[in-house]
Design a protein around this motif. Structure first.
Motif, PDB file in Angstrom:
ATOM      1  N   ALA A   1      10.001   1.692   4.521  1.00  0.00           N
ATOM      2  CA  ALA A   1       8.758   1.423   3.866  1.00  0.00           C
ATOM      3  C   ALA A   1       8.356   3.175   3.584  1.00  0.00           C
ATOM      4  N   PHE A   2       9.734   3.730   3.260  1.00  0.00           N
ATOM      5  CA  PHE A   2       8.914   5.033   2.716  1.00  0.00           C
ATOM      6  C   PHE A   2      10.105   5.001   1.483  1.00  0.00           C
TER       7      PHE A   2
ATOM      8  N   LYS B   1       4.516   4.339  -5.089  1.00  0.00           N
ATOM      9  CA  LYS B   1       3.580   3.914  -6.568  1.00  0.00           C
ATOM     10  C   LYS B   1       3.059   3.298  -6.629  1.00  0.00           C
ATOM     11  N   LEU B   2       2.576   2.416  -4.897  1.00  0.00           N
ATOM     12  CA  LEU B   2       1.502   0.920  -4.816  1.00  0.00           C
ATOM     13  C   LEU B   2       0.299   2.266  -4.584  1.00  0.00           C
TER      14      LEU B   2
ATOM     15  N   MET C   1      -0.147   1.154  -0.342  1.00  0.00           N
ATOM     16  CA  MET C   1       0.541   1.755   0.626  1.00  0.00           C
ATOM     17  C   MET C   1       0.686   2.076   2.013  1.00  0.00           C
ATOM     18  N   LEU C   2      -0.609   2.191   2.317  1.00  0.00           N
ATOM     19  CA  LEU C   2      -0.622   2.046   3.823  1.00  0.00           C
ATOM     20  C   LEU C   2      -0.417   1.038   4.969  1.00  0.00           C
TER      21      LEU C   2
ATOM     22  N   GLY D   1      -6.073  10.572  -5.008  1.00  0.00           N
ATOM     23  CA  GLY D   1      -6.361   9.398  -5.311  1.00  0.00           C
ATOM     24  C   GLY D   1      -5.999   7.622  -4.736  1.00  0.00           C
ATOM     25  N   GLU D   2      -6.583   7.079  -5.078  1.00  0.00           N
ATOM     26  CA  GLU D   2      -7.000   5.485  -4.860  1.00  0.00           C
ATOM     27  C   GLU D   2      -6.228   4.384  -5.439  1.00  0.00           C
ATOM     28  N   GLY D   3      -5.415   4.559  -6.917  1.00  0.00           N
ATOM     29  CA  GLY D   3      -4.138   4.540  -7.474  1.00  0.00           C
ATOM     30  C   GLY D   3      -3.333   5.039  -7.630  1.00  0.00           C
TER      31      GLY D   3
END
Lengths: 218, 218
Positions: free
Chosen positions: B93-94, B100-101, B106-107, B213-215
DNA sequence: TTTAAATGCGAGCAACTGCTCGCGTTTTCA
DNA sequence: TGAAAACGCGAGCAGTTGCTCGCATTTAAA
């Protein structure tokens, strides 16, 4: 009619006649609760000894048990005292006008007194955080949780009247738990308390803003 | 050379000669840890009895103390086992690619396995949440905290290389505590687990988005 | 096969802890 | 003033709990 310190009713049993406390006795109770707060803060609920509490208050075990039915009752009384102080000291933080402030101001008004209270009363935090006593002391913890939850829920209602009640309740509960999640950092903080506090507000702001907006409702 | 199960060195004392465990013995240890996990989950650390743990494992107290120095060592071994399992099961998961997601993806990748793990191992949660053992068991809890902290810190570093390390560490620690703050809701949830999970992700997203940031970073 | 080490048992010890009980002192109240 | 009630004490009881110890059994190594 009523029983002091949360007397309980046993099935088919009339409540024990309430004992008439003298001024001296009420003072002793307060001293014992002060001592209990210290010991609970230092050792937690299970780690605290009734003998130690009595000794800390300069009293004997026998004296302690004249005022409290058992160890659990001590914690309950202490929590009741905290809830009362919380209401009176920080009810202002939840005054109706608060709901009309911009979100960041509102958080200042709500968070700062709460943090001050928790840091001033480490036993309150110790009892709330201790999961051991969940089954027995749930009754003592619940009011404290309620205080925060209900008031936040009320604020949310004022700010976002269109939010469905179920969703609002969830949001309020999440907010409370976010706050409590950061409490360990807040309690351990020394120099960096301002930063931690700011971060706590940032987190709550970020979570709540989408739900209730930045500014006051028009 | 070394001692099993976190043997400690006493000042001016050579470490006790490591005992050669047989296959049978290692199996017994595992059984005892399984039993300890059950009892800890049910009664918490202080509430759990070494005799009860031994009985649950179908062993005698004497047998238990042949493998563990004391009650504390049981919890330490159990935590060590959990940390190991956490690493192997959710190291993925890490993985570097996760950084990069997009944030919401990512969450998902980080939170979902963690929640599954916590719900599958209630003793892990019980030991982590219990403050009673803080002084003695701090050494056992710390690695578990580290696992989460370090990896989140690593992700933050990948996503926001310009963030000062101190600020990044604070952000990571706050994120961990936000997660842990909502864990009680997650553990108690039944039908509403999806909603609670969504709310947890919402909160973390809202808190982290401004920082990283979002992305993905370009 | 021999033997030392590892495993296993469970009665029970030592220490602790919540709480009681008998008795003495102080306060209230009629 | 006198009795009842409240306050106060602290030795110690009863129950619990972490842990030990002597001894029996099983396994690994020689």
């Amino acid at each position: 009619m009523f029983i002091e310190t949360e007397g309980r009713f046993v099935t088919g049993d009339t409540p024990k006649s309430p004992r008439k406390r003298q001024a001296r006795g009420r003072k002793r109770m307060a001293e014992l609760l002060d001592a209990a707060a210290e010991v609970f803060a230092e050792r937690g609920f299970t780690g605290a000894t009734t003998n130690a509490i009595a000794a800390r208050a300069g009293a004997s075990p026998g004296t302690l048990y004249q005022f409290f039915e058992n160890k659990e009752a001590i914690a309950e009384s202490l929590m009741a005292r905290y809830v009362e102080r919380l209401r009176e000291a920080h009810g202002a933080a939840f005054a109706p006008e608060v709901a009309k402030l911009p979100l960041d101001r509102m958080l200042d008004r709500v968070i700062d007194p709460l943090i001050a209270f928790d840091r001033a009363h480490p036993a309150f935090y110790a009892l709330l955080a201790d999961p051991d006593l969940s089954p027995e002391l749930a009754g003592a913890k619940r009011p404290a949780q309620r205080v925060m939850f209900e008031r936040i829920d009320a604020i949310l209602e004022a700010r976002a009247p269109d939010l469905p009640p179920a969703k609002r309740a969830l949001t309020a509960q999440v907010a409370v738990h976010l706050f409590r999640g950061l409490l360990p950092l807040v309690m351990d903080a020394t120099d960096d308390l301002p930063e931690v506090t700011a971060e706590l507000k940032r987190a709550l702001h970020a979570y709540l803003a989408p739900a209730i907006g930045e500014g006051p409702p028009e």
